[in-house]
Design a protein around this motif. Structure first.
Motif, PDB file in Angstrom:
ATOM      1  N   TRP A   1     153.123  42.705  85.479  1.00  0.00           N
ATOM      2  CA  TRP A   1     152.375  42.944  84.244  1.00  0.00           C
ATOM      3  C   TRP A   1     152.900  42.168  83.066  1.00  0.00           C
ATOM      4  N   LEU A   2     154.231  41.991  83.022  1.00  0.00           N
ATOM      5  CA  LEU A   2     154.812  41.257  81.900  1.00  0.00           C
ATOM      6  C   LEU A   2     155.348  39.894  82.340  1.00  0.00           C
ATOM      7  N   GLY A   3     154.980  39.456  83.541  1.00  0.00           N
ATOM      8  CA  GLY A   3     155.473  38.169  84.033  1.00  0.00           C
ATOM      9  C   GLY A   3     156.838  38.299  84.696  1.00  0.00           C
ATOM     10  N   THR A   4     157.395  37.152  85.084  1.00  0.00           N
ATOM     11  CA  THR A   4     158.733  37.159  85.671  1.00  0.00           C
ATOM     12  C   THR A   4     159.632  36.244  84.858  1.00  0.00           C
ATOM     13  N   ASP A   5     160.946  36.512  84.925  1.00  0.00           N
ATOM     14  CA  ASP A   5     161.871  35.720  84.118  1.00  0.00           C
ATOM     15  C   ASP A   5     162.381  34.504  84.885  1.00  0.00           C
ATOM     16  N   HIS A   6     163.455  33.893  84.385  1.00  0.00           N
ATOM     17  CA  HIS A   6     163.942  32.639  84.958  1.00  0.00           C
ATOM     18  C   HIS A   6     164.581  32.803  86.332  1.00  0.00           C
ATOM     19  N   PHE A   7     164.774  34.024  86.786  1.00  0.00           N
ATOM     20  CA  PHE A   7     165.233  34.240  88.153  1.00  0.00           C
ATOM     21  C   PHE A   7     164.111  34.791  89.028  1.00  0.00           C
ATOM     22  N   GLY A   8     162.929  34.868  88.487  1.00  0.00           N
ATOM     23  CA  GLY A   8     161.833  35.471  89.227  1.00  0.00           C
ATOM     24  C   GLY A   8     161.923  36.986  89.289  1.00  0.00           C
ATOM     25  N   ARG A   9     162.652  37.589  88.345  1.00  0.00           N
ATOM     26  CA  ARG A   9     162.748  39.048  88.328  1.00  0.00           C
ATOM     27  C   ARG A   9     161.580  39.613  87.537  1.00  0.00           C
TER      28      ARG A   9
ATOM     29  N   MET B   1     159.674  41.352  84.844  1.00  0.00           N
ATOM     30  CA  MET B   1     160.005  41.664  83.457  1.00  0.00           C
ATOM     31  C   MET B   1     159.683  43.109  83.107  1.00  0.00           C
ATOM     32  N   VAL B   2     158.666  43.688  83.758  1.00  0.00           N
ATOM     33  CA  VAL B   2     158.347  45.098  83.480  1.00  0.00           C
ATOM     34  C   VAL B   2     159.570  45.943  83.777  1.00  0.00           C
ATOM     35  N   ALA B   3     160.142  45.719  84.968  1.00  0.00           N
ATOM     36  CA  ALA B   3     161.291  46.526  85.368  1.00  0.00           C
ATOM     37  C   ALA B   3     162.466  46.279  84.439  1.00  0.00           C
ATOM     38  N   ARG B   4     162.671  45.004  84.086  1.00  0.00           N
ATOM     39  CA  ARG B   4     163.821  44.701  83.240  1.00  0.00           C
ATOM     40  C   ARG B   4     163.655  45.235  81.822  1.00  0.00           C
ATOM     41  N   MET B   5     162.439  45.146  81.288  1.00  0.00           N
ATOM     42  CA  MET B   5     162.228  45.698  79.954  1.00  0.00           C
ATOM     43  C   MET B   5     162.445  47.202  79.955  1.00  0.00           C
TER      44      MET B   5
ATOM     45  N   LEU C   1     166.572  34.232  77.418  1.00  0.00           N
ATOM     46  CA  LEU C   1     165.194  33.752  77.509  1.00  0.00           C
ATOM     47  C   LEU C   1     164.855  32.739  76.422  1.00  0.00           C
ATOM     48  N   PHE C   2     165.755  32.595  75.437  1.00  0.00           N
ATOM     49  CA  PHE C   2     165.455  31.690  74.342  1.00  0.00           C
ATOM     50  C   PHE C   2     165.132  30.261  74.801  1.00  0.00           C
ATOM     51  N   PRO C   3     165.891  29.702  75.777  1.00  0.00           N
ATOM     52  CA  PRO C   3     165.580  28.318  76.187  1.00  0.00           C
ATOM     53  C   PRO C   3     164.157  28.141  76.708  1.00  0.00           C
ATOM     54  N   TYR C   4     163.509  29.222  77.069  1.00  0.00           N
ATOM     55  CA  TYR C   4     162.173  29.089  77.664  1.00  0.00           C
ATOM     56  C   TYR C   4     161.066  29.325  76.639  1.00  0.00           C
ATOM     57  N   TYR C   5     161.423  29.276  75.334  1.00  0.00           N
ATOM     58  CA  TYR C   5     160.424  29.671  74.340  1.00  0.00           C
ATOM     59  C   TYR C   5     159.201  28.791  74.371  1.00  0.00           C
ATOM     60  N   SER C   6     159.333  27.540  74.828  1.00  0.00           N
ATOM     61  CA  SER C   6     158.106  26.740  74.830  1.00  0.00           C
ATOM     62  C   SER C   6     157.409  26.768  76.193  1.00  0.00           C
ATOM     63  N   ASP C   7     158.185  27.002  77.273  1.00  0.00           N
ATOM     64  CA  ASP C   7     157.555  27.125  78.590  1.00  0.00           C
ATOM     65  C   ASP C   7     156.871  28.472  78.762  1.00  0.00           C
ATOM     66  N   ALA C   8     157.541  29.505  78.284  1.00  0.00           N
ATOM     67  CA  ALA C   8     157.039  30.856  78.512  1.00  0.00           C
ATOM     68  C   ALA C   8     157.312  31.708  77.273  1.00  0.00           C
ATOM     69  N   PRO C   9     156.568  31.447  76.200  1.00  0.00           N
ATOM     70  CA  PRO C   9     156.855  32.156  74.943  1.00  0.00           C
ATOM     71  C   PRO C   9     156.744  33.677  75.061  1.00  0.00           C
ATOM     72  N   TRP C  10     155.874  34.164  75.977  1.00  0.00           N
ATOM     73  CA  TRP C  10     155.715  35.611  76.097  1.00  0.00           C
ATOM     74  C   TRP C  10     157.023  36.281  76.523  1.00  0.00           C
ATOM     75  N   LEU C  11     157.873  35.529  77.276  1.00  0.00           N
ATOM     76  CA  LEU C  11     159.124  36.119  77.743  1.00  0.00           C
ATOM     77  C   LEU C  11     160.059  36.416  76.580  1.00  0.00           C
ATOM     78  N   LEU C  12     160.213  35.438  75.674  1.00  0.00           N
ATOM     79  CA  LEU C  12     161.083  35.651  74.519  1.00  0.00           C
ATOM     80  C   LEU C  12     160.497  36.723  73.610  1.00  0.00           C
ATOM     81  N   ALA C  13     159.177  36.747  73.525  1.00  0.00           N
ATOM     82  CA  ALA C  13     158.532  37.702  72.621  1.00  0.00           C
ATOM     83  C   ALA C  13     158.779  39.148  73.057  1.00  0.00           C
ATOM     84  N   GLU C  14     158.870  39.379  74.371  1.00  0.00           N
ATOM     85  CA  GLU C  14     158.968  40.764  74.847  1.00  0.00           C
ATOM     86  C   GLU C  14     160.195  41.520  74.304  1.00  0.00           C
ATOM     87  N   PRO C  15     161.433  40.988  74.501  1.00  0.00           N
ATOM     88  CA  PRO C  15     162.561  41.732  73.926  1.00  0.00           C
ATOM     89  C   PRO C  15     162.532  41.753  72.399  1.00  0.00           C
TER      90      PRO C  15
END
Lengths: 311, 266, 523
Positions: free
Chosen positions: B55-63, B65-69, B233-247
């Motif tokens: 639902w919230l995508g996956t992070d840089h390890f493919g984990r 994000m719903v579970a991690r958030m 997640l900051f390094p991925y702000y342009s590849d996957a901005p939604w990831l940085l936005a979540e936390p």
């Protein structure tokens, strides 16, 4: 005057002893062999080995017991000697001076900017109707909900990456200070503009203010003669409370923007186990904190004639 | 009790409470929305955008994000609540004690408080966190140590005026016990301030943990912690901005919720 | 002024004075360095800070910034080339090395380079922690004005490579204080020290009297940036011309920018798991092989490090043909094999999915360090991959010094590190200290193999290329089979270079930044 000075003097002394002892105990308890950590800082990560650690241990006499080291440190401190950095062998004073200059510069610019944001916003909220005030409340609440480093991050993303107006990190030229100071100023102003507003409303509705207006003074003159001082007093008093947020913000912002001040230095010294620098930096922060608080007390005292008459 | 609380609550407080309830529900049950737990990595599916499975995508390890958030928000709540409970109990009891038990106790406690107040809280927490990096317990201990002082100061001041109030003095003369006096007179006087302090304290505790994670001396990876997730997640702000936005959004909402809840009126 | 200020209320006056004070301080700080500007300065940003002028400590920063030079240099293939010495000869018994110095070299302080200066620098370096102190040197002396001889107690083929190490740079005799400490650095490179503000900033200025290719860019600055994120942002905004140590996560974003190009260069640096082979659950070679099999190296190379193809099961890359085994193939169905190996050792899965033997779970603690940002992410990936075969791994992020410290007190179980096998440009130097008789702080632990020991010792005296190749191959083979360490991936150095810089190239041995080959082009 005595009422201000004596408690502060006591606080200053307890800071020197308390902070010193606390950092001393904390640092003794840090994990890992100190000699190895210092060797890693001195010789670089490719060349740290047990030989290097032994060399460091011998050179710096690290085998002494805790009690001996504590008392020798206390003696040195009483003589005003903070020792030398275990890593760079530079006198701690020299390192601190360098860092203090940068931190003070950042702090004063940030404070200055925060006034420029907070005072107009606060007065705006106090004078223009409810809608404007509510807008400002929403703005303040939003900024306050964000940690200072998030504000910094957003500024970086917008001003240096999206628009490429300002440098991201570093020091040495005036434009380097803009972003760190601005991020700090915004977080400070988010709170202080409310204090300005409340103080202003209180002053504007006070009978003496009304009287001055009825007397026929122009609104600008009324504000300067009767309003400004009454608003300034709580604002300056509030500064004292904001100092904590300011110093904490500086630690975070310096780290984010690689600004070579005390906060950055402290965090880095903890990482490298550079005990004299940690002690020096923590002490300096404590002393600075008390001194600034005393200054705030004094300014309030100057601003408020009632306090002077009592003394 | 609950009903009267709700009745007196302002609109802002209701919003804050609701916001926190939603976040709490997500923290407790959010794991159910994820296909795996927060530690499960899938290196072939990294930085996936939000989808039906994630639902919230996956992070840089493919984990997931719903579970991690959910994990991260739960951790923040836990720290916040633990710190508030500890520091308020210590602060309130010492504050009442200092105000009620004569000058000596008051003087000794004040010296102690003055020493603690002479250093910014974050610096104390930073020093503590340096001893045992990545320890939740040490972080909790350090934050509580810093925070009880505020309860102490407020409670002591309010209790002092209450002790001298005619109502309390007459109760005392009637021979009521100390516990009754506390319950009947002191607690009602200090409760609103303690509640406000608690909500703001909770927000501060959460912010402190995130700040420490941000300068790498807080929690350590792979633990899901909001400040740490931001740096990761900051390094991925342009590849996957939604990831940085979540936390970022999560921490802003948490703090906002507590601030709204604590504000009496504006 | 007074009357002007009187127009305002007291608080306002206070603020005005404050602002005046700030403007003055700000301009004072700006006036600090008048000559270097962003137009004439190549600005470099890297992760490592420097705290000393002493070449035995932070010498790498000064050779990279081309302030200091060594007697011998190294080309990109690892062959020794002339630098301050134009010629070197080894006696037949291998016990005497004679170096002929380059003519017409002057130090930055104006003194000419002569044999006495070289003897002084090397003698001081020998007395400090470093590579020269470990060499079997009996004597260093000047033979004539421009010839230096080093005498050894036993043959030592490594000496040439050791002399190319930064710690053994040649400084002007006046650089040293009485105790051999460096007071003012004066080297022979194309740049001289201009501003030294440890630990963050270093500025060098072009040196007109350089003996070789003179620098075209007037100034170069090195700024330490601790946070990988900040460094990437500096590259992105053009604030830094060259950013070393770009973290892999940011590469795709940087590659999309028109004004930045990203260079990926292979280094003789390898990401390696160091194992304590004496630890109960790791003392059987099958356990170590199983742990190696369970690592998804391709996934780590692609997804975590963003450099496909960098996965490896060996310590050294193919460019070091002596030490690289040519016929190693990735195994098929590695996880199944790993599970079988572990089962044959008596491990079985318990209810929680953790391996157990005699009631004890298979648990390990891994230490790694923060200086290199990719290590912690690789550790996180390995943690998850080992969890799938039932090995519980606790990751402990510490300081790089925790690895030698843990080796010495025996507490280390597993460590993840990026080991530089080109620290001395001949890999033999590091192999000797890592896999010799007692193992090494950064190598094998509680592991010993007599044939490896013997071959490493022989390699120090044999000069025949064929024999050297055979010996080195044997050492590599034993280490591959016995897994005292588990290689994971080769390390790629990612460097972001701004488009205004032309002529950037990378030294895999990290001895120099080749600043004098770079020019600014106008955009």
């Amino acid at each position: 005057m005595k009422k201000i000075f004596f408690p502060r003097l006591f606080q200053l002394l307890s800071v020197i002893w308390g902070v010193g002892t606390l950092t001393f105990i904390l640092m003794r308890a840090l994990p890992g062999d100190m000699a190895y950590r210092i060797a890693a800082s001195r010789y670089g990560q490719d060349n740290v080995s047990s030989d290097a650690a032994d060399l460091v241990r011998q050179e710096l006499n690290l085998d002494q017991g805790a009690v001996v080291t504590y008392f020798s440190w206390l003696k040195e401190l009483l003589q005003g000697n903070l020792g030398r950095s275990l890593v760079s062998d530079e006198p701690v004073w020299q390192i601190l001076q360098h860092m203090l200059g940068h931190s003070l510069l950042l702090a004063s610019v940030a404070l200055f900017l925060s006034f420029f944001i907070a005072i107009p916003l606060g007065l705006l909220g106090a004078t223009f109707g409810k809608k404007v005030d509510q807008g400002i409340v929403v703005f303040s609440t939003t900024i306050r909900a964000m940690p200072v480093f998030v504000v910094g991050l957003i500024f970086i993303l917008v001003f240096s990456i999206h628009w490429n107006w300002l440098p991201v990190a570093g020091f040495g030229s005036p434009e380097h200070i803009v972003l760190p100071a601005l991020s700090l100023a915004f977080t400070l102003a988010a709170i202080s503009n409310r204090v300005v507003r409340n103080a202003a409303i209180k002053a504007f509705y006070a009978p003496f203010y009304r009287f001055a207006q009825i007397k026929g003074l122009s609104s600008g003159r009324t504000f300067l003669r009767h309003g400004s001082r009454h608003i300034a007093l709580p604002v300056v008093a509030f500064l004292g409370i904001q100092l904590v947020g300011m110093i904490e913000g500086i630690v975070m912002i310096e780290s984010l923007f690689s600004w070579p001040g005390i906060g950055h230095g402290l965090a880095h010294a903890i990482f490298a186990r550079d005990i004299p620098v940690i002690q020096g930096a923590a002490l300096l922060m404590g002393i600075l904190f008390v001194v600034l608080n005393t200054l705030v007390d004094l300014v309030c005292y100057r601003l408020d004639p009632r306090a002077r008459r009592q003394a | 009790m609950m009903v009267s609380l709700l009745k007196h609550a302002t609109f802002g407080q209701k919003c804050g409470g609701l916001l926190l309830l939603v976040l709490l529900a997500f923290a407790l049950f959010g794991n159910g929305l994820a296909p795996n737990d927060g530690a499960y990595q899938d290196l072939d599916a990294i930085l996936a955008p939000p989808s039906e499975t994630h639902w919230l995508g996956t992070d840089h390890f493919g984990r997931s994000m719903v579970a991690r958030m959910a994990d991260a928000i739960r951790l923040s709540f836990m720290l916040g609540v633990l710190c508030v409970v500890t520091s308020s109990i210590i602060g309130v009891s010492l504050g009442v004690w200092a105000a009620w038990s004569g000058k000596k106790v008051d003087a000794v406690l004040n010296v102690f408080v003055n020493i603690l107040l002479a250093l910014p809280g974050l610096v104390i927490v930073l020093l503590f966190a340096a001893i045992v990096p990545g320890s939740f317990f040490v972080l909790y201990l350090a934050i509580s140590l810093v925070q009880w002082v505020e309860y102490f100061r407020v409670v002591r001041a309010v209790t002092k005026t209450t002790v001298d109030s005619p109502a309390m003095q007459s109760s005392q003369m009637m021979g009521f016990g100390r516990w009754y006096l506390f319950k009947r007179h002191i607690w009602p006087a200090i409760a609103p301030s303690v509640f406000t302090l608690a909500t703001f304290g909770c927000a501060t505790a959460i912010l402190t943990m995130a700040s420490l994670g941000f300068v790498y001396v807080g929690m350590q990876p792979p633990l899901a912690e909001l400040g740490l997730m931001m740096v990761e997640l900051f390094p991925y702000y342009s590849d996957a901005p939604w990831l940085l936005a979540e936390p970022l959004i999560a921490i802003a909402l948490l703090v906002l919720g507590f601030h709204l809840l604590g504000r009496k009126s504006s | 002024m007074q009357s002007f200020l009187r127009l305002f209320g007291r608080p306002t006056r206070f603020f005005l004075l404050l602002s005046l004070f700030i403007t003055m301080t700000a301009s004072a700080v700006a006036a600090d360095n008048p000559t270097p500007t962003s137009q004439n300065t190549l600005s470099i940003s890297g992760p490592f800070e420097f705290t000393s002028l002493d070449p035995s400590k932070n010498g790498y920063i000064y050779t990279r910034m081309q302030v200091l030079e060594t007697l011998l240099g190294v080309d990109n293939q690892g062959h020794l080339i002339p630098e301050l010495a134009t010629k070197w000869q080894v006696s037949d018994d291998g016990l005497a090395w004679r170096f002929t110095l380059r003519k017409g070299v002057v130090f930055h302080d104006g003194q000419p380079l002569d044999a006495n200066a070289v003897v002084k620098s090397l003698s001081i370096a020998m007395g400090k922690h470093g590579t020269l102190a470990r060499a079997p040197i009996s004597n260093i002396h000047a033979v004539s004005e421009d010839e230096v001889e080093i005498q050894l107690t036993r043959p030592y083929t490594l000496l040439g490579a050791v002399l190319a190490n930064y710690a053994n740079s040649i400084l002007s005799p006046d650089s040293y204080g009485r105790k051999g400490n460096v007071l003012a650095m004066s080297g022979t490179g194309p740049y001289e020290l201009f501003q030294y503000a440890p630990p963050h900033k270093l500025v060098v200025k072009q040196f007109a009297g350089y003996w070789g290719k003179k620098a075209s860019i007037p100034f170069a600055s090195y700024l330490t940036g601790h946070r990988a994120e900040s460094r990437v942002l500096q590259a992105r905004s053009g604030q830094a011309d060259i950013v070393f140590g770009v973290d892999p996560a940011s590469i795709p974003m940087l590659q999309r920018l028109p004004n930045v190009s990203v260079f990926d260069d292979a280094l003789p640096r390898t990401i390696v798991l160091k194992l304590n082979s004496g630890y109960p659950s790791l003392n059987d070679v099958r356990a170590r092989q199983a742990l190696s099999l369970a690592i998804n190296r391709r996934g780590i190379a692609n997804a975590v490090l963003r450099s496909p193809g960098s996965q490896t099961e060996q310590l050294l890359p193919a460019s070091f043909a002596d030490w690289h085994l040519p016929n190693i193939k990735a195994p098929e169905q590695p996880v199944v094999k790993a599970q079988k190996l572990l089962a044959s050792l008596g491990w079985h899965l318990n209810q929680d999915g953790v391996l157990e033997r005699d009631g004890k779970p298979f648990e390990l603690t891994l230490i790694t360090y923060a200086d290199r940002p990719e290590l912690i992410t690789v550790a996180t990936a390995i943690q998850a991959q080992w969890a799938r075969i039932g090995v519980k791994l606790k990751v402990n992020m510490s300081n790089s010094s925790a690895i030698p410290a843990g080796h010495q007190d025996g507490s280390l179980q597993v460590a993840l590190m990026a080991r530089n096998y080109g620290f001395v440009p001949d890999p033999l130097g590091v192999m000797l200290s890592d896999y010799g008789r007692t193992g090494g702080d950064w190598g094998a632990m509680n592991w010993n193999d007599e044939s490896v020991d013997r071959d490493l010792a022989t390699l120090q005296s044999v000069t025949d290329k064929k024999v050297r190749h055979q010996l080195a191959q044997h050492v590599a083979q034993v280490i591959y089979q016995d897994r005292p360490v588990i290689p994971v991936t080769f390390y790629k150095q990612h460097t972001a270079v701004n488009s205004r810089v032309k002529g950037f190239h990378f030294d895999p041995f990290e001895r120099t930044f080749y600043l004098n080959d770079m020019v600014f082009v106008s955009r």
